[in-house]
Write a protein that holds these residues in place. Structure first.
Motif, PDB file in Angstrom:
ATOM      1  N   ILE C 209       0.838  -1.203   0.000  1.00 19.81           N
ATOM      2  CA  ILE C 209       0.000   0.000   0.000  1.00 19.81           C
ATOM      3  C   ILE C 209       0.867   1.244   0.000  1.00 19.81           C
ATOM      4  O   ILE C 209       0.618   2.202  -0.728  1.00 19.81           O
ATOM      5  CB  ILE C 209      -0.943  -0.017   1.225  1.00 19.81           C
ATOM      6  CG1 ILE C 209      -1.949  -1.146   1.068  1.00 19.81           C
ATOM      7  CG2 ILE C 209      -1.658   1.308   1.364  1.00 19.81           C
ATOM      8  CD1 ILE C 209      -2.866  -1.318   2.238  1.00 19.81           C
ATOM      9  N   ASN C 210       1.918   1.208   0.791  1.00 22.25           N
ATOM     10  CA  ASN C 210       2.776   2.383   0.881  1.00 22.25           C
ATOM     11  C   ASN C 210       3.438   2.703  -0.448  1.00 22.25           C
ATOM     12  O   ASN C 210       3.646   3.858  -0.794  1.00 22.25           O
ATOM     13  CB  ASN C 210       3.839   2.146   1.954  1.00 22.25           C
ATOM     14  CG  ASN C 210       4.370   3.439   2.503  1.00 22.25           C
ATOM     15  OD1 ASN C 210       3.987   4.509   2.053  1.00 22.25           O
ATOM     16  ND2 ASN C 210       5.264   3.353   3.462  1.00 22.25           N
ATOM     17  N   CYS C 211       3.782   1.668  -1.209  1.00 19.71           N
ATOM     18  CA  CYS C 211       4.399   1.897  -2.505  1.00 19.71           C
ATOM     19  C   CYS C 211       3.364   2.140  -3.581  1.00 19.71           C
ATOM     20  O   CYS C 211       3.710   2.320  -4.738  1.00 19.71           O
ATOM     21  CB  CYS C 211       5.246   0.707  -2.909  1.00 19.71           C
ATOM     22  SG  CYS C 211       6.781   0.674  -2.050  1.00 19.71           S
ATOM     23  N   GLY C 212       2.095   2.048  -3.225  1.00 18.86           N
ATOM     24  CA  GLY C 212       1.063   2.281  -4.228  1.00 18.86           C
ATOM     25  C   GLY C 212       0.992   1.190  -5.268  1.00 18.86           C
ATOM     26  O   GLY C 212       0.585   1.450  -6.394  1.00 18.86           O
TER      27      GLY C 212
END
Ligand code: SF4
Ligand code: SF4
Lengths: 159, 150, 369
Positions: C209-212
């Motif tokens: 999620i953090n890296c999209g």
């Protein structure tokens, strides 16, 4: 603006709630053909994005775009697109940047900003302060000019 | 997820999944060939394939094109050059060049033509030895005209 | 203390899927650091688009991800339609849904074949390419091209689809499950394939999620996010299908997610064919948007994205009221997935780097724009 309230919100509702929470940092929040566009003061962008991620749940940053408006001061817009994965909500956050100044990098909040910021720098030439590797992404090292600025020519004469 | 479960001891000892895979490939050894051995064999392109351009002709053999230039204006890669002049009150083309090296065979020129004057035929073998030959001129645009209905 | 060594993988390496250059820092055979260089296929599509009319840009979108041109076309024209406020009649929407799913089948078939080949298995690639060819033939039948279709237009499509297309699609769709079963026989339980995959290139949910990350890569990490369900577009809210979600986020899960998606696509195609309404498939005043007359788009901006086979493909279009866009930003799945590669291969073996890159299913044409 709370995580629990997101359920009954639409995009523009979220944008207005954000404005209420940051009355000074958020310059405007309005609906531009279906998109909730929020203008944020340049110096506060990191604060606003961190808040959106940690407290509200806009945890997914997927695009950073640089847009050039040569006739306007400040000249550039940096556009962040954020969304939540639980609800179908999406925010378009913009900051205005003047030529020759830089924006705070959000790399330590969102890892996805890594290449996105490099691309924005590469294409319109707005540097991001605090990015660990602020180099060009697509164009080669030593390339002159920023291709997506409006004054960059589309065709050049063959030499 | 399904399919994720471990190989059972039985499967492990008797190489079940490997044998199944080999049986599958073995089955195809006796089946019909599906590979088309180009260039000895050729696959027939469908009639609408977007290949090389050609002029559509009137029934008396003259070009329909009146050099209006819309195709050139609409070509996404700007590869058409047109010149025309007026003869007996009718506009005719005097130069029609398509730079095939730049053409992306998108078919927009065909869609753009208000006179329905050009078409694309299913000819796809257009490579040549010399780059200068990769230019389709007015003469070349007649080569396949007989293939398209007027 | 072993000596560190830097090696260069790509841009001319068969398993970097094009011209991705990965610079690996090694200690023995373990990767301790990596960097990537992209842009070797950069054609400036965003810049070019600023000089073209809205209709012409359709041809550029073909060349983003050349494996899934149809979905690129659909996404782009739908973004412009949203800006213009055009409604497409139900038949048009069903056709788009149908073709988008067929394109997903093509992409995932190609993924399975190429992925197995990158891991050293040569048979699956023949199977998948043989089957993929059937859909390519069908697409050729309606559009006239085999890869760069340019089939959809703002407000509709290039030409009407003949009934023969639907009949043949139905024939194909009836056989599709059998084909998928064949690939599974060859791969899913194969011990070598499993050994090369399970536990390799693990992506945690938070990192994803953090890296999209997007698409099957995100879902394999256990995030049940699919735009077809999250923000239904076209006819997906009328379709009955499930989202494939993995648990471990390793290469094997990414493979399983795609196999599951193939099966779900089969269901959607069957439903589309069954429910296909008759009537018009282009919008009412399609004449206004037809080539050769350029049309103007009201000033404003739009972000529209769809779930392409590789993930979320989005077009951010800013219009200033003229015939060409003021700015187009293409948010492509390969780009965002590749950006996270460095974190995935930390500590892995070189051979696992190959597996990880292949499991992301990237196309460099889309990455470099
Ligand atoms: S097919 Fe496309 S690129 Fe080729 S000449 Fe026609 S419009 Fe131009
Ligand atoms: S081919 Fe058609 S569009 Fe092109 S100049 Fe001739 S009449 Fe005009």
């Amino acid at each position: 603006m709370k995580k629990e309230n997101l359920k009954n919100m639409n995009d523009i509702g979220a944008a207005e709630a954000l404005k209420k929470h940051f009355p000074s940092a958020v310059e405007s929040a309005e609906l531009v053909n279906h998109e909730a566009v929020v203008y944020v003061r340049k110096d506060d962008i990191k604060k606003v994005l961190a808040y959106l991620k940690e407290k509200v749940g806009f945890e997914y940053l997927f695009s950073i775009t640089g847009v050039d408006y040569p006739d306007r001061t400040p000249r550039f817009d940096i556009v962040y697109h954020l969304k939540t994965l639980e609800h179908p909500l999406q925010l378009t956050i913009k900051v205005k940047v003047e030529e020759g100044t830089d924006v705070d990098s959000v790399y330590d909040i969102f890892k996805s900003a890594n290449w996105c910021e490099r691309e924005a720098y590469d294409m319109v030439g707005v540097p991001f302060k605090g990015h660990p590797n602020m180099t060009r992404l697509f164009m080669w090292e030593g390339f002159e000019g920023y291709p997506l600025r409006k004054d960059f020519p589309l065709y050049t004469e063959d030499k | 997820m399904e399919g994720d479960k471990k190989l059972s001891l039985f499967e492990k000892i008797f190489f079940i999944e490997i044998i199944k895979g080999h049986l599958l490939t073995l089955k195809y050894m006796f089946g019909k060939n599906v590979t088309v051995m180009y260039p000895d064999e050729k696959r027939a392109p469908v009639p609408k394939s977007r290949g090389i351009h050609t002029f559509k002709l009137e029934s008396d053999g003259t070009e329909r094109c009146n050099a209006c230039g819309l195709c050139a204006k609409f070509c996404p890669s700007n590869c058409i050059t047109i010149k025309g002049e007026k003869v007996d009150g009718k506009r005719i083309v005097t130069q029609y060049d398509i730079d095939i090296t730049r053409c992306i065979f998108c078919g927009m020129c065909v869609d753009a033509c208000p006179k329905d004057a050009i078409a694309m035929v299913e000819e796809y073998e257009i490579s040549v030895y010399n780059k200068d030959e990769m230019n389709l001129d007015q003469q070349g645009m007649h080569k396949y005209s007989s293939r398209v209905p007027s | 203390m072993p000596r560190k060594m830097t090696i260069n993988m790509g841009p001319q390496h068969p398993s970097t899927h094009g011209v991705l250059r990965v610079i690996l820092e090694l200690e023995g055979e373990n990767v301790v650091g990596s960097d990537m260089e992209v842009g070797l296929l950069h054609r400036g599509i965003e810049k070019l688009a600023e000089s073209m009319t809205y209709q012409q840009i359709v041809t550029l979108t073909d060349r983003l991800d050349y494996v899934t041109s149809m979905t690129n076309n659909i996404t782009y024209v739908m973004a412009v339609e949203k800006l213009l406020g055009i409604e497409i009649p139900p038949r048009g929407e069903y056709i788009r849904t149908l073709i988008a799913e067929m394109q997903r089948v093509v992409n995932h078939m190609m993924f399975v074949g190429i992925y197995a080949m990158d891991l050293g298995a040569i048979t699956p690639v023949f199977q998948t390419f043989r089957d993929r060819e059937i859909i390519l033939d069908l697409f050729e039948m309606i559009s006239g091209a085999r890869l760069t279709y340019s089939f959809f237009r703002v407000g509709g499509m290039r030409e009407e689809i003949p009934q023969e297309f639907f009949d043949k699609t139905k024939d194909f769709n009836d056989k599709l499950l059998g084909m998928i079963a064949e690939y599974e026989t060859l791969l899913t339980r194969n011990r070598i394939f499993r050994a090369r995959n399970i536990g390799v290139g693990v992506v945690s949910k938070e990192y994803a999620i953090n890296c999209g990350l997007t698409g099957p890569v995100l879902r394999a990490s256990g995030v049940p996010y699919d735009l077809r369900k999250a923000k239904p577009y076209l006819m997906y809210d009328k379709m009955d299908f499930e989202i494939a979600v993995g648990d471990n986020g390793d290469c094997y899960d990414r493979y399983l997610v795609r196999i599951k998606e193939l099966k779900e696509s089969q269901k959607i195609i069957a439903q589309c064919l069954e429910q296909m309404p008759s009537g018009a498939s282009n919008c009412e005043d399609y004449k206004k948007y037809k080539i050769p007359k350029p049309f103007k788009v009201p000033a404003g901006e739009v972000y529209f994205s769809t779930e392409c086979p590789k993930g979320e493909l989005g077009f951010y279009i800013i219009s200033d009221g003229t015939k060409s866009p003021y700015r187009i930003k293409i948010n492509s799945p390969s780009y965002i997935n590749t950006a996270a590669l460095s974190g995935m291969i930390e500590g892995a073996l070189i051979a696992d780097v190959v597996a990880t890159i292949a499991s992301l299913d990237i196309v460099l044409g889309e990455l470099d724009k």
